[in-house]
Design a protein around this motif. Structure first.
Motif, short mmCIF file in Angstrom:
data_model
loop_
_atom_site.label_atom_id
_atom_site.label_comp_id
_atom_site.label_asym_id
_atom_site.label_seq_id
_atom_site.Cartn_x
_atom_site.Cartn_y
_atom_site.Cartn_z
N THR A 212 52.09 31.27 18.47
CA THR A 212 52.09 29.90 18.92
C THR A 212 52.44 28.99 17.74
O THR A 212 52.91 29.48 16.71
CB THR A 212 50.74 29.52 19.58
N GLY A 213 52.20 27.69 17.87
CA GLY A 213 52.48 26.80 16.74
C GLY A 213 52.78 25.40 17.21
O GLY A 213 52.72 25.09 18.40
N PHE A 214 53.12 24.55 16.26
CA PHE A 214 53.37 23.14 16.59
C PHE A 214 54.22 22.51 15.49
O PHE A 214 54.38 23.08 14.41
CB PHE A 214 52.04 22.38 16.75
N MET A 215 54.76 21.33 15.82
CA MET A 215 55.51 20.57 14.82
C MET A 215 54.53 19.68 14.06
O MET A 215 53.66 19.06 14.68
CB MET A 215 56.57 19.71 15.49
N VAL A 216 54.71 19.60 12.78
CA VAL A 216 53.86 18.75 11.95
C VAL A 216 54.50 17.37 11.87
O VAL A 216 55.68 17.26 11.51
CB VAL A 216 53.70 19.35 10.54
N GLY A 217 53.73 16.35 12.22
CA GLY A 217 54.27 14.99 12.16
C GLY A 217 55.11 14.63 13.37
O GLY A 217 55.97 13.74 13.28
N GLY A 260 58.13 14.72 9.90
CA GLY A 260 56.91 15.25 9.28
C GLY A 260 57.13 15.46 7.78
O GLY A 260 58.27 15.49 7.31
N THR A 261 56.03 15.60 7.04
CA THR A 261 56.15 15.72 5.58
C THR A 261 55.95 17.17 5.11
O THR A 261 55.27 17.97 5.77
CB THR A 261 55.11 14.84 4.85
N VAL A 262 56.53 17.43 3.94
CA VAL A 262 56.33 18.74 3.30
C VAL A 262 54.85 18.89 2.95
O VAL A 262 54.24 19.93 3.19
CB VAL A 262 57.17 18.82 2.00
N GLU A 263 54.29 17.83 2.40
CA GLU A 263 52.91 17.87 1.91
C GLU A 263 51.93 18.30 3.00
O GLU A 263 51.14 19.24 2.83
CB GLU A 263 52.57 16.47 1.35
#
Ligand code: SAM
Ligand code: FES
Length: 365
Positions: A212-217, A260-263
């Motif tokens: 599974t998973g998701f997009m950050v930001g 989304g950011t790298v951080e």
């Protein structure tokens, strides 16, 4: 913030404590997740990544698993607001690979050392149940020592079962966001979080190694929603989790949204590694797209998988989920060599092998 400043041991100490707690107890309350995410700092990230690398080394040594990604169709009946190949994007140049072209991708990949192929695409009705089952069976017949992953969206239990019986080993289906309201702002009304979750639990029940998973930001995402994502992942207990930054695509409704950011992506990778140390965790192409060293940083934050592209170069640019996607001009061999070099530079090595999730990776520390 007021609440954070009032912790007796101090704000920084509380964040370090929560990292320790996650590592020891492998779960946090919703409030604790929010505190940890909102209170993170560079010092906390360094502390976290050290722990993440300790677990990564314990289970995987310095080996990075590879999966050869074959983007076999960019036709899609869905209209996810963030996605460059959504149905409503009239400017997308549509393509489908033939069975021969897909087999050729596998051939090239096998020669390079890939022992996992990932067939990914939009939800394309042209590829019927029978066509896909024949394709899966054909690949497994030709490459019995390879694992086959499907990433073709939402289907019925029976459909997933049919692919599994034809030989598919793994399935990737990001939940995208585990918050109902947020889900509704990223997708048109005919798609539901409920069905997405149903699919994931079906896949696990059938016996797939499930990702599974998701997009950050992603647009509108808050720390509360990320907390719900992490809690959902803990509950589902997937074998793989793919997270990468949201990257806007110019021909979608989210064209003007910030990415989304790298951080934050790295911080979440580290948290996933210490929460579920044996997870298969890719350093994604999206991360490599927003930072030239993104995938190396992802590995150093705890990731252990890379997914180079095996699609023929003549279709690469057309599978444009987001702007400026990297590696769209490189041959498969160039991608392998480039990643192999990148991994060497940070003390890791691409592994040749299926790179399965191992149940016996039971924690002994
Ligand atoms: N159709 C399949 C599905 O729904 O799972 C697989 C293809 S879909 C394009 C694969 C993943 O790409 C999605 O799960 C989504 O998280 C990611 N994606 C789509 N658009 C993106 C964007 N603009 N930025 C980053 N990731 C994106
Ligand atoms: Fe279907 Fe993106 S909308 S793959």
């Amino acid at each position: 913030m007021q609440q954070l400043l009032s912790f007796p041991g101090g704000f920084m100490e509380r964040i370090f404590e929560l990292i320790d707690k996650l590592e020891e107890e492998t779960c946090l309350t919703r409030e604790e997740w929010v505190t940890l995410l909102e209170g993170r700092s560079q010092e906390a990230a360094e502390y976290l990544f050290q722990k993440a690398r300790k677990w990564q080394k314990k289970y995987f040594g310095n080996k990075i698993y590879t999966r050869g990604l074959i983007e076999f169709t960019n036709y899609c009946k869905n209209d996810c607001y963030y996605c460059g190949i959504r149905k409503s994007n009239q400017k997308a140049q549509r393509y489908r690979l033939s069975q021969e072209e897909i087999m050729e991708c596998c051939h090239v990949g096998y020669e390079l050392g890939f022992r996992t192929f990932v067939l990914q695409g939009g939800e394309d009705g042209y590829f019927s149940q029978k066509v896909l089952e024949d394709l899966v069976a054909g690949i497994k017949r030709q490459y019995p020592d390879c694992a086959l992953t499907l990433s073709i969206g939402e289907r019925s239990y029976e459909s997933y079962l049919g692919f599994f019986q034809a030989g598919a080993d793994r399935y990737l289906l990001r939940h995208e966001t585990a918050d109902e309201n947020h889900y509704g702002t990223l997708h048109p009304p005919r798609l539901s979080l409920e069905n997405r979750k149903r699919c994931l639990f079906d896949l696990k029940k059938i016996g797939y190694q499930t990702g599974t998973g998701f997009m950050v930001g992603s647009p509108g995402q808050t720390a509360e929603q990320l907390a719900v994502d992490m809690m959902f992942i803990r509950k589902l207990e997937p074998h793989m989790v793919g997270i990468g930054p949201f990257v806007p695509h110019h021909d979608t409704p989210f064209a003007g949204e910030p990415g989304g950011t790298v951080e934050l992506t790295l911080f979440l990778l580290g948290l996933l590694r210490i929460m579920m140390p044996e997870l298969l965790l890719p350093a994604t192409t999206a991360l490599g797209t927003i930072d030239p060293q993104g995938r190396e940083k992802g590995i150093l934050a705890g990731a252990n998988v890379v997914m180079p592209n095996l699609s023929p170069t003549f279709v690469r640019k057309k599978y444009e989920l987001y702007d400026n996607k990297i590696c769209t001009g490189d041959e498969a061999a160039e991608c392998w060599d480039c990643l192999s070099q990148k991994m060497k530079q940070i003390g890791y090595e691409l592994a040749v092998g299926r790179g399965d999730y191992k149940e016996e990776n039971v924690c002994t520390m």
